[in-house]
Design a protein around this motif. Sequence first.
Motif, PDB file in Angstrom:
ATOM      1  N   CYS A 273      23.985  39.937 -27.374  1.00  0.00           N
ATOM      2  CA  CYS A 273      25.086  39.552 -27.998  1.00  0.00           C
ATOM      3  C   CYS A 273      25.620  38.586 -28.791  1.00  0.00           C
ATOM      4  N   GLU A 274      26.524  39.456 -30.060  1.00  0.00           N
ATOM      5  CA  GLU A 274      26.558  38.816 -30.961  1.00  0.00           C
ATOM      6  C   GLU A 274      28.115  37.907 -30.656  1.00  0.00           C
ATOM      7  N   ILE A 275      27.751  37.111 -31.160  1.00  0.00           N
ATOM      8  CA  ILE A 275      29.297  35.995 -31.459  1.00  0.00           C
ATOM      9  C   ILE A 275      29.425  35.533 -32.689  1.00  0.00           C
ATOM     10  N   ILE A 276      31.289  35.996 -32.513  1.00  0.00           N
ATOM     11  CA  ILE A 276      31.610  35.364 -33.657  1.00  0.00           C
ATOM     12  C   ILE A 276      32.746  34.511 -33.098  1.00  0.00           C
ATOM     13  N   PHE A 277      33.037  33.191 -33.976  1.00  0.00           N
ATOM     14  CA  PHE A 277      34.016  32.137 -34.044  1.00  0.00           C
ATOM     15  C   PHE A 277      35.231  33.196 -34.829  1.00  0.00           C
ATOM     16  N   SER A 278      36.293  32.276 -34.416  1.00  0.00           N
ATOM     17  CA  SER A 278      37.787  32.878 -35.521  1.00  0.00           C
ATOM     18  C   SER A 278      38.517  31.150 -34.943  1.00  0.00           C
ATOM     19  N   PRO A 279      39.677  31.047 -35.537  1.00  0.00           N
ATOM     20  CA  PRO A 279      40.710  30.661 -35.676  1.00  0.00           C
ATOM     21  C   PRO A 279      40.982  30.663 -34.990  1.00  0.00           C
ATOM     22  N   SER A 280      42.136  31.176 -34.246  1.00  0.00           N
ATOM     23  CA  SER A 280      42.892  31.996 -33.467  1.00  0.00           C
ATOM     24  C   SER A 280      42.817  33.445 -32.790  1.00  0.00           C
ATOM     25  N   GLY A 281      43.416  33.644 -31.912  1.00  0.00           N
ATOM     26  CA  GLY A 281      43.385  35.414 -30.843  1.00  0.00           C
ATOM     27  C   GLY A 281      43.579  36.212 -32.457  1.00  0.00           C
ATOM     28  N   THR A 282      44.141  36.065 -33.131  1.00  0.00           N
ATOM     29  CA  THR A 282      44.958  37.020 -33.712  1.00  0.00           C
ATOM     30  C   THR A 282      44.332  37.075 -35.007  1.00  0.00           C
ATOM     31  N   ASP A 283      43.353  36.319 -35.422  1.00  0.00           N
ATOM     32  CA  ASP A 283      42.346  35.862 -36.024  1.00  0.00           C
ATOM     33  C   ASP A 283      41.060  37.005 -35.626  1.00  0.00           C
ATOM     34  N   SER A 284      41.073  36.925 -34.471  1.00  0.00           N
ATOM     35  CA  SER A 284      40.180  38.177 -34.008  1.00  0.00           C
ATOM     36  C   SER A 284      40.259  39.064 -34.375  1.00  0.00           C
ATOM     37  N   SER A 285      41.740  39.697 -34.117  1.00  0.00           N
ATOM     38  CA  SER A 285      41.890  41.274 -34.044  1.00  0.00           C
ATOM     39  C   SER A 285      42.124  42.450 -35.444  1.00  0.00           C
ATOM     40  N   LEU A 286      42.344  40.826 -36.323  1.00  0.00           N
ATOM     41  CA  LEU A 286      41.509  41.095 -37.733  1.00  0.00           C
ATOM     42  C   LEU A 286      41.180  41.031 -37.862  1.00  0.00           C
ATOM     43  N   GLN A 422      43.277  35.396 -22.976  1.00  0.00           N
ATOM     44  CA  GLN A 422      43.692  34.235 -21.702  1.00  0.00           C
ATOM     45  C   GLN A 422      41.856  33.400 -20.527  1.00  0.00           C
ATOM     46  N   LEU A 423      41.655  34.299 -21.008  1.00  0.00           N
ATOM     47  CA  LEU A 423      40.100  34.396 -20.775  1.00  0.00           C
ATOM     48  C   LEU A 423      40.187  34.047 -18.644  1.00  0.00           C
ATOM     49  N   ARG A 424      41.113  34.301 -18.574  1.00  0.00           N
ATOM     50  CA  ARG A 424      40.713  34.406 -16.650  1.00  0.00           C
ATOM     51  C   ARG A 424      40.531  35.465 -15.811  1.00  0.00           C
ATOM     52  N   LEU A 425      38.453  35.736 -16.397  1.00  0.00           N
ATOM     53  CA  LEU A 425      37.711  36.305 -16.157  1.00  0.00           C
ATOM     54  C   LEU A 425      37.017  35.598 -16.074  1.00  0.00           C
ATOM     55  N   ASP A 426      35.668  35.869 -14.681  1.00  0.00           N
ATOM     56  CA  ASP A 426      34.502  35.286 -14.111  1.00  0.00           C
ATOM     57  C   ASP A 426      33.299  35.921 -14.987  1.00  0.00           C
ATOM     58  N   PRO A 427      32.287  35.485 -14.886  1.00  0.00           N
ATOM     59  CA  PRO A 427      31.210  35.463 -16.072  1.00  0.00           C
ATOM     60  C   PRO A 427      30.786  36.884 -15.890  1.00  0.00           C
ATOM     61  N   LYS A 428      30.604  37.664 -14.453  1.00  0.00           N
ATOM     62  CA  LYS A 428      30.350  39.055 -14.448  1.00  0.00           C
ATOM     63  C   LYS A 428      31.426  39.364 -14.684  1.00  0.00           C
ATOM     64  N   ASP A 429      32.574  39.420 -15.103  1.00  0.00           N
ATOM     65  CA  ASP A 429      33.509  40.277 -15.638  1.00  0.00           C
ATOM     66  C   ASP A 429      33.187  40.316 -17.030  1.00  0.00           C
ATOM     67  N   ILE A 430      32.468  39.567 -17.424  1.00  0.00           N
ATOM     68  CA  ILE A 430      32.481  39.551 -18.824  1.00  0.00           C
ATOM     69  C   ILE A 430      31.872  40.643 -19.710  1.00  0.00           C
ATOM     70  N   GLN A 431      30.286  40.068 -18.698  1.00  0.00           N
ATOM     71  CA  GLN A 431      28.983  40.955 -18.710  1.00  0.00           C
ATOM     72  C   GLN A 431      29.153  42.109 -18.646  1.00  0.00           C
ATOM     73  N   ASN A 432      30.357  42.718 -17.471  1.00  0.00           N
ATOM     74  CA  ASN A 432      30.722  44.183 -17.106  1.00  0.00           C
ATOM     75  C   ASN A 432      30.627  44.892 -18.452  1.00  0.00           C
ATOM     76  N   TYR A 433      32.048  44.100 -18.924  1.00  0.00           N
ATOM     77  CA  TYR A 433      32.793  45.212 -19.988  1.00  0.00           C
ATOM     78  C   TYR A 433      31.290  45.025 -20.947  1.00  0.00           C
ATOM     79  N   LEU A 434      30.603  44.338 -21.375  1.00  0.00           N
ATOM     80  CA  LEU A 434      29.497  44.114 -22.520  1.00  0.00           C
ATOM     81  C   LEU A 434      28.725  45.439 -21.983  1.00  0.00           C
TER      82      LEU A 434
END
Length: 690
Positions: A273-286, A422-434
């Motif tokens: 799984c690749e991670i890209i940091f961004s300055p903000s959530g809106t930057d993530s959308s861009l 909001q990251l009101r998620l547990d690790p298993k939730d993120i794993q499930n989506y990925l």
Amino acid sequence: MTNNILIENQYNRTSLFEKENVNYLVRVLKRFNTVPKINNINIITSATEPTVFKIIPNKSIIIGADFLNQPVLALVYLRYGIEWQLWYKALNNEKKDIVLCDIAALEVTRIFYKLLPKDDKEKLDNLDYFLINLIKNETDFSTESSLNHEGLDVFHGLKTSGKECKESWKPIIENLAKPTEYLLMAGGDLRLNIDEIELLNKYGCRPFPRPDAFTFASSTATSVSNFAFDKTDKVRSILINNSLKNGFKKTTIEFTELLKNNLRKTFKLNEECEIIFSPSGTDSSLQIAAITQIISEKDITHILVASDETGSGVASSLKGNHFENTTALNYPVKKGDRIEGFRDVDLIEIPFRDKNGVLKSSDQLDEEVLNAITRTNELGRHVVLHTMDQSKLGYQSPSDGFIQKLNSLKKLSIQIIVDGSQLRLDPKDIQNYLSKGYIVTITGSKYFTGPPYCGALILPKNVNKLIRSVKTSLPKGLTQYYNHSDWPTSWFCSNELSEGYNYGSYMRWNAAIVEMDRYYKTPVLYRNMGIEMFCNFVDDSIKDASFLEPIYGDETKSKTYYSKEFGIRNIRTIFPFFILKDNEPLSVDKVKKLYTLLNSDLSDQFEGSSIEIIRLAAQKCHIGQAVNVKYSTGFESAVLRMSLGARVISESWVNRDISLFFRNIELQMNQITIIIKKIELLLSNPELLD
């Protein structure tokens, strides 16, 4: 020992300790907490030499009593001295290069001075001290100008080997000769700038700790904690040391990879799984808008679910437009203009609420989303579906069972994005989506209460593999937004982005990961019990207050399904409410005014009142900022929010003591009660809202 300030017996009831001066002295000393903590450096006051300021390398700082009679002056000089000692320690065996210490300490102190409150800076206006004159007159810093300041070596008395600034020092100075509080507000955009009176940004928080405020604003943004600030400040010292020893570029690359690996470890993600940091959530959308453009040759339609409860700039960024007037790399741009290299796309917005402000049902939202996808698919376009889990008011859409309905659509070209900002998620939730091939956007600044503006994209294995195979470059205009170092080195598409490093983003993520680490160190049983206990209390408290009206119903869960298994996404942790006066909701402007007053010391407005009222008025209460929502009558109003943040749990888990844990949760529940009482106090003094 650490920053021992030896001032015993120096002040036997001087004017500094008179009643009118004590509060001012306390406020200045609070700011001293942002100064780096260095082992084995004593700060010694001298009454015999009241005008002395001397740095004894690697040992102490001697400051005369005359400085301490003017606390802001002493604060600035000590900030210089401690920063000098920090860089001197980092030199290791290259002690002849002490000119670097002079340069770095001056630059850090200059920025530190600029971040002082206006009142404090005014206290220095008429003082004639060498260092103060230097930093006030040095409007534009350059290493060359610092080399010309002969007086700096008087502070330490050491002879330098030369007045040359080595090329290898320049990127270190440029990126790391900054106070940590400055780095935590750098590399974002103008919304992170703080005002010169209260030192608050647009979100009502600071880039340094604010422990005097009751803070339940995790749905919006939170001031960095003392714990995370200290850890991040220590990391800055380590990075300076490593950069001088191993080189700046190598140190920075290793640091960013360490951050990403720590994030993977936190959420138990595989290395593919690749991670890209961004300055903000809106930057993530861009970033998503750019990625989808290069991996699909089809015309693109973005379907934005919860368009009324996502970031204000998201819709603009998905169209490939500038969403502010400055970029994260500090380029001036025009908000709303197309970013160079982006092609035309369609955007379908699906809000949670209808035109009358009524929340749509889960089934209704599912139907709208399905219809939008069906129409887009029939046109042969590529669908980018932006789902929400959870919104700024605590909702999710479409439902978990919705995706099964898409199986009936033939030749569907789709990429699903999960807005988990909001990251009101547990690790298993993120794993499930990925595991399903979804891209997940997160921030470390909402639930986990890291400093505002730390966003990231998490890309699953299949998407990462697809992008690696693409030989098309990202839109050219993104060179104003991102550095090549922000993106995976294995991707061809990002090779033409700018050179450089966004240390503001890195440091904010460091602080956020620190918060995640201590949150997950709380045993899961007590963590879950504390969450239930706190959230039940907030819910009951809002419903018990006759002047507050929750916008949510009797549901205890923000999800559209019921689960026997506890999970942070299965319980409401964001509590939005209308504020009523005489059973009528306040106007939008008055709600926003009340929000600002809640976060302010209003004791001067209640002179002559009881001590209890004055203390209540003085208490700063930071909660989630106003969100415009129509009241049931159709009246244009807005809601405020009190939210659970990770710190409610992690700061309660002290010394592995269960009884203390629940007692600390109760203390924070008491803070909720005080916030509600202050709202009532403001409503009973309506002239304050005019």
